[in-house]
Design an enzyme around this catalytic site. Structure first.
Site, PDB file in Angstrom:
ATOM      1  N   ASP A 134       4.776   0.372  12.141  1.00 61.76           N
ATOM      2  CA  ASP A 134       3.119  -0.250  11.669  1.00 61.76           C
ATOM      3  C   ASP A 134       3.373  -1.572  12.090  1.00 61.76           C
ATOM      4  O   ASP A 134       2.157  -2.175  11.840  1.00 61.76           O
ATOM      5  CB  ASP A 134       3.223   0.142  10.257  1.00 61.76           C
ATOM      6  CG  ASP A 134       3.122   1.311   9.616  1.00 61.76           C
ATOM      7  OD1 ASP A 134       3.274   1.770   8.394  1.00 61.76           O
ATOM      8  OD2 ASP A 134       2.882   2.218  10.472  1.00 61.76           O
ATOM      9  N   ARG A 155      -8.737  -0.153   5.105  1.00 63.56           N
ATOM     10  CA  ARG A 155      -7.798   1.017   4.121  1.00 63.56           C
ATOM     11  C   ARG A 155      -6.390   0.115   3.834  1.00 63.56           C
ATOM     12  O   ARG A 155      -5.687   0.584   3.071  1.00 63.56           O
ATOM     13  CB  ARG A 155      -7.578   1.957   5.322  1.00 63.56           C
ATOM     14  CG  ARG A 155      -8.857   2.712   5.614  1.00 63.56           C
ATOM     15  CD  ARG A 155      -8.381   4.159   6.292  1.00 63.56           C
ATOM     16  NE  ARG A 155      -7.263   4.904   5.847  1.00 63.56           N
ATOM     17  CZ  ARG A 155      -6.609   5.699   6.436  1.00 63.56           C
ATOM     18  NH1 ARG A 155      -6.927   6.126   7.476  1.00 63.56           N
ATOM     19  NH2 ARG A 155      -5.601   6.456   5.767  1.00 63.56           N
ATOM     20  N   ARG A 198       0.573  14.491  13.168  1.00 63.83           N
ATOM     21  CA  ARG A 198       1.204  14.213  12.033  1.00 63.83           C
ATOM     22  C   ARG A 198       0.908  15.603  11.018  1.00 63.83           C
ATOM     23  O   ARG A 198       0.379  15.432  10.095  1.00 63.83           O
ATOM     24  CB  ARG A 198       0.383  13.091  11.362  1.00 63.83           C
ATOM     25  CG  ARG A 198       0.478  11.942  12.380  1.00 63.83           C
ATOM     26  CD  ARG A 198      -0.336  10.484  11.637  1.00 63.83           C
ATOM     27  NE  ARG A 198       0.625  10.282  10.533  1.00 63.83           N
ATOM     28  CZ  ARG A 198       0.040   9.439   9.787  1.00 63.83           C
ATOM     29  NH1 ARG A 198      -0.828   8.783   9.802  1.00 63.83           N
ATOM     30  NH2 ARG A 198       1.008   8.987   8.627  1.00 63.83           N
ATOM     31  N   LYS A 224       0.736  -1.226   0.036  1.00 66.71           N
ATOM     32  CA  LYS A 224       0.087   0.183  -0.051  1.00 66.71           C
ATOM     33  C   LYS A 224       0.859   1.345   0.135  1.00 66.71           C
ATOM     34  O   LYS A 224       0.599   2.194  -0.865  1.00 66.71           O
ATOM     35  CB  LYS A 224      -0.800  -0.091   1.172  1.00 66.71           C
ATOM     36  CG  LYS A 224      -1.362   1.515   1.602  1.00 66.71           C
ATOM     37  CD  LYS A 224      -2.349   1.262   2.832  1.00 66.71           C
ATOM     38  CE  LYS A 224      -1.702   1.507   4.009  1.00 66.71           C
ATOM     39  NZ  LYS A 224      -1.403   2.996   4.410  1.00 66.71           N
ATOM     40  N   ASN A 225       1.912   1.315   0.808  1.00 66.45           N
ATOM     41  CA  ASN A 225       2.816   2.567   0.919  1.00 66.45           C
ATOM     42  C   ASN A 225       3.676   2.738  -0.144  1.00 66.45           C
ATOM     43  O   ASN A 225       4.460   3.773  -0.215  1.00 66.45           O
ATOM     44  CB  ASN A 225       3.265   2.582   2.371  1.00 66.45           C
ATOM     45  CG  ASN A 225       2.246   2.708   3.652  1.00 66.45           C
ATOM     46  OD1 ASN A 225       1.196   2.874   3.153  1.00 66.45           O
ATOM     47  ND2 ASN A 225       2.680   2.481   4.741  1.00 66.45           N
ATOM     48  N   CYS A 284      -4.798  13.510  12.444  1.00 65.25           N
ATOM     49  CA  CYS A 284      -5.078  12.015  12.215  1.00 65.25           C
ATOM     50  C   CYS A 284      -5.354  11.443  13.398  1.00 65.25           C
ATOM     51  O   CYS A 284      -4.961  11.760  14.737  1.00 65.25           O
ATOM     52  CB  CYS A 284      -3.964  11.379  11.571  1.00 65.25           C
ATOM     53  SG  CYS A 284      -4.033   9.868  11.026  1.00 65.25           S
TER      54      CYS A 284
HETATM   55  C1  EPZ Z   1       4.365   6.612   6.419  1.00 67.58           C
HETATM   56  O1  EPZ Z   1       3.741   7.679   6.967  1.00 67.58           O
HETATM   57  C2  EPZ Z   1       3.255   5.556   6.232  1.00 67.58           C
HETATM   58  N1  EPZ Z   1       2.336   5.937   5.452  1.00 67.58           N
HETATM   59  C3  EPZ Z   1       2.959   5.103   7.548  1.00 67.58           C
HETATM   60  O2  EPZ Z   1       1.900   4.022   7.537  1.00 67.58           O
HETATM   61  C4  EPZ Z   1       3.980   5.011   8.548  1.00 67.58           C
HETATM   62  O3  EPZ Z   1       3.581   4.591   9.792  1.00 67.58           O
HETATM   63  C5  EPZ Z   1       5.008   6.073   8.631  1.00 67.58           C
HETATM   64  O4  EPZ Z   1       5.452   6.543   7.288  1.00 67.58           O
HETATM   65  C6  EPZ Z   1       6.220   5.747   9.306  1.00 67.58           C
HETATM   66  O5  EPZ Z   1       6.988   4.694   8.837  1.00 67.58           O
HETATM   67  C7  EPZ Z   1       2.457   5.826   4.127  1.00 67.58           C
HETATM   68  O6  EPZ Z   1       3.933   5.474   3.399  1.00 67.58           O
HETATM   69  C8  EPZ Z   1       1.398   6.248   3.178  1.00 67.58           C
HETATM   70  P1  EPZ Z   1       6.357  10.201   8.300  1.00 67.58           P
HETATM   71  P2  EPZ Z   1       4.315   9.307   7.042  1.00 67.58           P
HETATM   72  O7  EPZ Z   1       6.446  11.372   7.700  1.00 67.58           O
HETATM   73  O8  EPZ Z   1       5.116   9.415   5.887  1.00 67.58           O
HETATM   74  C9  EPZ Z   1       6.234  13.184  11.935  1.00 67.58           C
HETATM   75  C10 EPZ Z   1       0.140   2.824   7.728  1.00 67.58           C
HETATM   76  O9  EPZ Z   1      -0.310   2.331   8.704  1.00 67.58           O
HETATM   77  N2  EPZ Z   1       6.017  14.421  10.907  1.00 67.58           N
HETATM   78  O10 EPZ Z   1       7.520   9.184   8.114  1.00 67.58           O
HETATM   79  O11 EPZ Z   1       2.899  10.377   6.963  1.00 67.58           O
HETATM   80  C11 EPZ Z   1       4.853  12.465  12.041  1.00 67.58           C
HETATM   81  O12 EPZ Z   1       4.105  13.255  12.544  1.00 67.58           O
HETATM   82  C12 EPZ Z   1       0.743   4.044   7.551  1.00 67.58           C
HETATM   83  O13 EPZ Z   1       0.467   2.250   6.672  1.00 67.58           O
HETATM   84  C13 EPZ Z   1       6.123  15.652  11.195  1.00 67.58           C
HETATM   85  O14 EPZ Z   1       6.248  16.219  12.208  1.00 67.58           O
HETATM   86  O15 EPZ Z   1       5.191   9.251   8.286  1.00 67.58           O
HETATM   87  C14 EPZ Z   1       5.510  11.070  12.860  1.00 67.58           C
HETATM   88  O16 EPZ Z   1       5.801  11.612  14.194  1.00 67.58           O
HETATM   89  C15 EPZ Z   1       0.365   4.811   9.086  1.00 67.58           C
HETATM   90  N3  EPZ Z   1       6.156  16.815  10.095  1.00 67.58           N
HETATM   91  C16 EPZ Z   1       6.947  11.125  12.192  1.00 67.58           C
HETATM   92  O17 EPZ Z   1       7.356  12.580  11.707  1.00 67.58           O
HETATM   93  C17 EPZ Z   1       6.117  16.227   8.927  1.00 67.58           C
HETATM   94  O18 EPZ Z   1       5.989  17.038   7.641  1.00 67.58           O
HETATM   95  C18 EPZ Z   1       7.151  10.292  10.986  1.00 67.58           C
HETATM   96  O19 EPZ Z   1       6.132  10.500  10.004  1.00 67.58           O
HETATM   97  C19 EPZ Z   1       5.851  14.806   8.460  1.00 67.58           C
HETATM   98  C20 EPZ Z   1       6.053  13.932   9.528  1.00 67.58           C
END
Ligand code: EPZ
Length: 421
Positions: A306, A398, A123, A24-25, A118
């Site tokens: 995850d 999802r 996030r 998915k990701n 979220c």
């Molecule tokens: C990706 O989300 C995945 N989703 C998530 O999977 C996964 O949990 C996550 O990476 C971590 O591995 C997809 O790829 C579509 P991040 P993403 O940006 O990119 C903070 C699932 O279950 N952050 O790596 O949104 C954020 O709040 C989903 O399939 C900021 O502060 O995650 C988090 O604490 C859930 N500002 C951390 O960084 C930003 O601009 C990591 O988030 C971006 C992120």
């Protein structure tokens, strides 16, 4: 559909083979990458997931031709009729932010709703915006939307304040059409990021360093289309490996790649499960007793956030006390209260949950919240005595294609109850 629920009668030992679907990701950013070219694009092994359908819908709304034939998705963005990811979509799926980079880079303008709070923490998307700003995009925030404008983005040297998976992907997608070269540091190294880099290179992008924390991009004036096979979904595979372990079963996950799951496999071995891996997939043989362990989530190649909820369910039945620390998200313990209703002995303090293993869990009606928390409740239900009903399983849909069918196929007593029944 929306209020369907899943009913599990626990105690069955899972035995057999499950086919792992496309990731998915990886699918979500790859669909967004079609915006970078006017050529036709094809994605094979597309998982039939709610989030994939939502992404297809958003792309259509802005004028992309998207056709899904079975598991082949055909996309073509010749010209667009809009460049906005409306709140209604972003609210449902945070990954809509992946439109930002391609839209600004190819069309010079994007309007994306800020993601609401979220389920798993706030996030924000500040890291995405900071990278685009560094490349010359002009950002304005108004009524919950961020607008990004740019003549042509410029190559940049940029260090991410924090590792971000979609932030890394968004910035690199934007850089592929920028003027000049870019160096991004503190990048995410998840397999889905590497798969995305390979896809962009197949479109003619000049990228190096994928899979490391430093990615270099030479901007081009245009890119060609793509025709790729999706990598297997490592989190789907990991979820079913835990299901096999918690039921003392014997499952073969066909298509699972061990190299994407080393941290998960080593933790499963620490809990006493036997793991065998080969080119075809990964086999798990559950053993009793389940042994306690300590887990701390981290960016790849560390233990994936995850898979955190799924392991909390498994360790709830361990012989001894375990700890699981969540370092990526600030509120990813929604499954804890529900598992306590099933008799798990869990205590949260800060970002750590302490798990005192119990002899057995008892089935109960429980509520799904985020995607992986829902999976952890089904996993607990597989091992619990009695019947567990997981409500609001649209969260599950999802990210997991027909979970109940796949689990029933290896011996679980599990059915989906339609909302009116
Ligand atoms: C990706 O989300 C995945 N989703 C998530 O999977 C996964 O949990 C996550 O990476 C971590 O591995 C997809 O790829 C579509 P991040 P993403 O940006 O990119 C903070 C699932 O279950 N952050 O790596 O949104 C954020 O709040 C989903 O399939 C900021 O502060 O995650 C988090 O604490 C859930 N500002 C951390 O960084 C930003 O601009 C990591 O988030 C971006 C992120």
């Amino acid at each position: 559909m929306a209020l369907d629920r899943i009913r599990v009668r626990g105690g069955k030992v899972l035995r057999g083979e499950i086919e792992v679907g496309g990731a998915k990701n990886a699918a979500l950013p790859m669909m967004a990458a079609a915006l970078l070219t006017k050529e036709s694009c094809r994605l094979r092994r597309t998982p039939l997931l709610h989030d994939v359908l939502t992404m297809a819908e958003i792309l259509r709304v802005i004028g992309t031709d998207v056709r899904m034939e079975g598991r082949e998705t055909h996309l073509q963005a010749k010209q667009l009729s809009g460049n906005e990811a409306p709140y209604d979509f972003v609210r449902k799926m945070r990954a809509s932010v992946l439109l930002l980079g391609p839209l600004v880079s190819r069309f010079g303008f994007a309007r994306v709703s800020m993601p609401g709070g979220c389920a798993i923490g706030l996030r924000p998307i500040d890291l995405h915006l900071k990278a685009l700003k560094a490349m010359g995009a002009e950002l304005t925030l108004s009524d919950g939307y961020v607008e990004a404008k740019a003549g042509r983005l410029k190559g940049v040297k940029h260090v991410f304040d924090q590792v971000t998976v979609t932030g890394t992907i968004n910035a690199v997608m934007a850089a592929t059409l920028a003027d000049g070269s870019s160096i991004f540091q503190n990048c995410a190294c998840e397999p889905e990021v590497t798969a995305m880099m390979d896809l962009l290179k197949s479109m003619g992008a000049k990228i190096s360093g994928e899979g490391t924390s430093e990615i270099r991009v030479e901007g081009q004036t245009s890119l060609g289309g793509f025709d790729v096979d999706l990598i297997p979904d490592r989190i789907e595979a990991g979820t079913y490996l835990v299901a096999g372990a918690i039921t003392q079963g014997d499952l073969f996950l066909r298509g699972a790649q061990a190299s994407h799951l080393e941290a998960v496999l080593s933790k499963l071995r620490e809990t006493g499960a036997e793991i065998k891996e080969d080119a075809e997939g990964i086999r798990v043989i559950g053993r009793s007793p389940i042994l306690p362990t300590q887990i701390q989530t981290a960016p790849f190649p560390g233990f994936p956030t995850d898979m955190q909820a799924q392991f909390v369910s498994l360790l709830s039945l361990a012989e001894g006390t375990s700890t699981v620390t969540e370092t990526i998200f600030d509120n990813r313990f929604m499954h804890v209260a529900e598992l306590q209703r099933m008799g798990a002995d869990l205590r949260v303090s800060g970002s750590t949950v302490t798990i005192a293993g119990v002899k057995q869990l008892a089935g109960a009606p429980v509520m799904a919240t985020d995607l992986r928390a829902s999976a952890s409740l089904v996993i607990a239900g597989l091992a619990a005595h009695g019947t567990t009903e997981v409500l609001r399983i649209y969260h599950l849909d999802r990210g997991y294609e027909s979970m109940e069918t796949k689990l029933a196929g290896v011996g679980a007593d599990i059915v989906r109850l339609k909302e009116h029944s």
